[in-house]
Design a protein around this motif. Structure first.
Motif, PDB file in Angstrom:
ATOM      1  N   VAL A 160       0.831  -1.195   0.000  1.00  0.00           N
ATOM      2  CA  VAL A 160       0.000   0.000   0.000  1.00  0.00           C
ATOM      3  C   VAL A 160       0.867   1.247   0.000  1.00  0.00           C
ATOM      4  O   VAL A 160       2.046   1.215   0.389  1.00  0.00           O
ATOM      5  N   LEU A 161       0.265   2.345  -0.423  1.00  0.00           N
ATOM      6  CA  LEU A 161       0.871   3.664  -0.303  1.00  0.00           C
ATOM      7  C   LEU A 161       0.094   4.441   0.746  1.00  0.00           C
ATOM      8  O   LEU A 161      -1.135   4.375   0.802  1.00  0.00           O
ATOM      9  N   THR A 162       0.794   5.156   1.583  1.00  0.00           N
ATOM     10  CA  THR A 162       0.140   5.927   2.635  1.00  0.00           C
ATOM     11  C   THR A 162      -0.718   7.030   2.040  1.00  0.00           C
ATOM     12  O   THR A 162      -0.442   7.545   0.953  1.00  0.00           O
ATOM     13  N   ASN A 163      -1.774   7.378   2.773  1.00  0.00           N
ATOM     14  CA  ASN A 163      -2.620   8.478   2.315  1.00  0.00           C
ATOM     15  C   ASN A 163      -1.985   9.818   2.673  1.00  0.00           C
ATOM     16  O   ASN A 163      -1.077   9.904   3.504  1.00  0.00           O
ATOM     17  N   SER A 164      -2.461  10.877   2.047  1.00  0.00           N
ATOM     18  CA  SER A 164      -1.843  12.195   2.174  1.00  0.00           C
ATOM     19  C   SER A 164      -2.007  12.796   3.567  1.00  0.00           C
ATOM     20  O   SER A 164      -1.273  13.709   3.949  1.00  0.00           O
ATOM     21  N   LYS A 165      -2.955  12.293   4.363  1.00  0.00           N
ATOM     22  CA  LYS A 165      -3.208  12.858   5.684  1.00  0.00           C
ATOM     23  C   LYS A 165      -2.314  12.256   6.774  1.00  0.00           C
ATOM     24  O   LYS A 165      -2.234  12.795   7.873  1.00  0.00           O
ATOM     25  N   MET A 166      -1.689  11.149   6.466  1.00  0.00           N
ATOM     26  CA  MET A 166      -0.864  10.493   7.476  1.00  0.00           C
ATOM     27  C   MET A 166       0.408  11.286   7.726  1.00  0.00           C
ATOM     28  O   MET A 166       1.111  11.670   6.792  1.00  0.00           O
TER      29      MET A 166
END
Length: 370
Positions: free
Chosen positions: A290-296
């Motif tokens: 997975v790729l992390t979301n922008s809010k993390m």
């Protein structure tokens, strides 16, 4: 907090393995060659669609054989996926050749075919071969790659170490390409503990692979050698283990795909991004990444550490080759896409034996970090 450790991709046994090993021991087929090795190579061909297979001591050994057979020589350039495991690149150096790292494309994460085409248009005469890694079970667009290879007279070695059963337009990879390599390392879809295979559709290539992998021993009487060879053959004992593992291959792939779909359905709404299948491409989902979301706000190192505190093994994506100190100074075409993937991506526990309860633990912890 549960103290039960969840591993990333541990070996998975179904019960057939012990019977296979007991049989090979009872018949005393402990020599490097034997009937189980022949059966295993035949089974590899049936699974992958290639006509011939030479089982080897590792995937890296198979790749080294492939480059040798393709005639890669000192100071030649070899195009290589930038995002890959180092074992796919080291054999280029064994041949005293020069790797040129090609960036990934953002959807499948495999090497960017447009960048390959652009580079070939100006430099094809200097290139001895291309090594294309099929990442995390996702087949590359082999039809486009093979077309490019033929157009520019550049032979291609497909690194299928992570992609044993992937399909392109519903066909096995071996039905569409000339040659490749496989890995049966302990973390792969099936394992022989350690091991790999060189696979090809060319009889001359399989004969050369067998020759080189057994110390380049001549058929002449006595110990007669005219070339430098290698001790690269897989043992009959480990081949027996591979035969037993292949008996449950269909169930393993089904399990991998189910694990991926569960992760995707639970984490996609939170903004996590996944390695997506392009049209006509079917992944066997060896590892779900997975790729992390922008809010993390937590970086990958922090995520790995936090998961480890809860006894869950996750790992970053492959570190791009052009960022590796050992390859400092080697050429790279692009690099920003693979850098972005590396900075945002990590691999989730995806073993065939992963239980629903274990996967729920992983998902719930990730949700707390999102």
């Amino acid at each position: 907090m549960s103290k039960e450790r969840i591993y990333l991709s541990p070996p998975h046994q179904t019960g057939d393995e012990l019977d296979a090993l007991q049989k090979v021991l009872s018949t005393n087929w402990l020599a490097p060659m034997g009937p189980d090795l022949e059966r295993f190579e035949q089974a590899i061909c049936e699974v992958t669609g290639f006509k011939y297979a030479v089982a080897t001591s590792s995937g890296t050994a198979a790749l080294h054989l492939g480059l040798n057979i393709m005639g890669v020589e000192q100071e030649q350039d070899v195009l290589s996926s930038n995002m890959t495991f180092v074992g796919a690149v080291n054999p280029i150096i064994y041949q005293s050749a020069k790797p040129i790292f090609i960036d990934s494309e953002s959807k499948s994460w495999n090497l960017d075919i447009k960048k390959v085409r652009d580079y070939l248009e100006g430099n094809s005469k200097k290139i001895g071969a291309m090594v294309s890694t099929h990442l995390y079970g996702m087949p590359a667009d082999v039809i486009a790659l093979e077309k490019l290879g033929r157009a520019f007279n550049v032979p291609i070695l497909h690194d299928l170490a992570e992609c044993l059963t992937g399909r392109v337009n519903q066909k096995r990879i071996g039905e569409l390409v000339d040659r490749g390599v496989l890995s049966f390392n302990g973390n792969k879809l099936i394992t022989t503990s350690g091991g790999g295979a060189f696979v090809t559709n060319n009889k001359e290539e399989v004969d050369q692979a067998l020759y080189l992998a057994t110390q380049a021993k001549s058929n002449a009487s006595g110990y007669h050698h005219e070339d430098i060879g290698y001790n690269y053959r897989l043992s009959n004992v480990l081949a027996a283990l591979g035969c037993a593992q292949l008996l449950s291959l269909e169930e393993r792939v089904t399990s991998k795909k189910k694990i991926f779909e569960t992760y995707r359905s639970e984490l996609l709404p939170l903004g996590f991004e996944f390695q997506e299948e392009p049209e006509g491409i079917s992944s066997d989902r060896w590892l779900t990444c997975v790729l992390t979301n922008s809010k993390m706000t937590t970086n990958i190192e922090g995520i790995v550490h936090r998961m480890e505190q809860h006894h869950i093994e996750v790992r970053p994506l492959w570190k791009p080759m052009h960022l590796q100190p050992v390859f400092r100074g080697e050429r790279v075409v692009g690099g920003k896409v693979s850098e972005n993937l590396f900075s945002r991506g990590f691999c989730l526990p995806s073993g065939c034996g992963l239980t629903e309860a274990q996967q729920a633990r992983v998902i719930n912890l990730l949700k707390s970090l999102a």
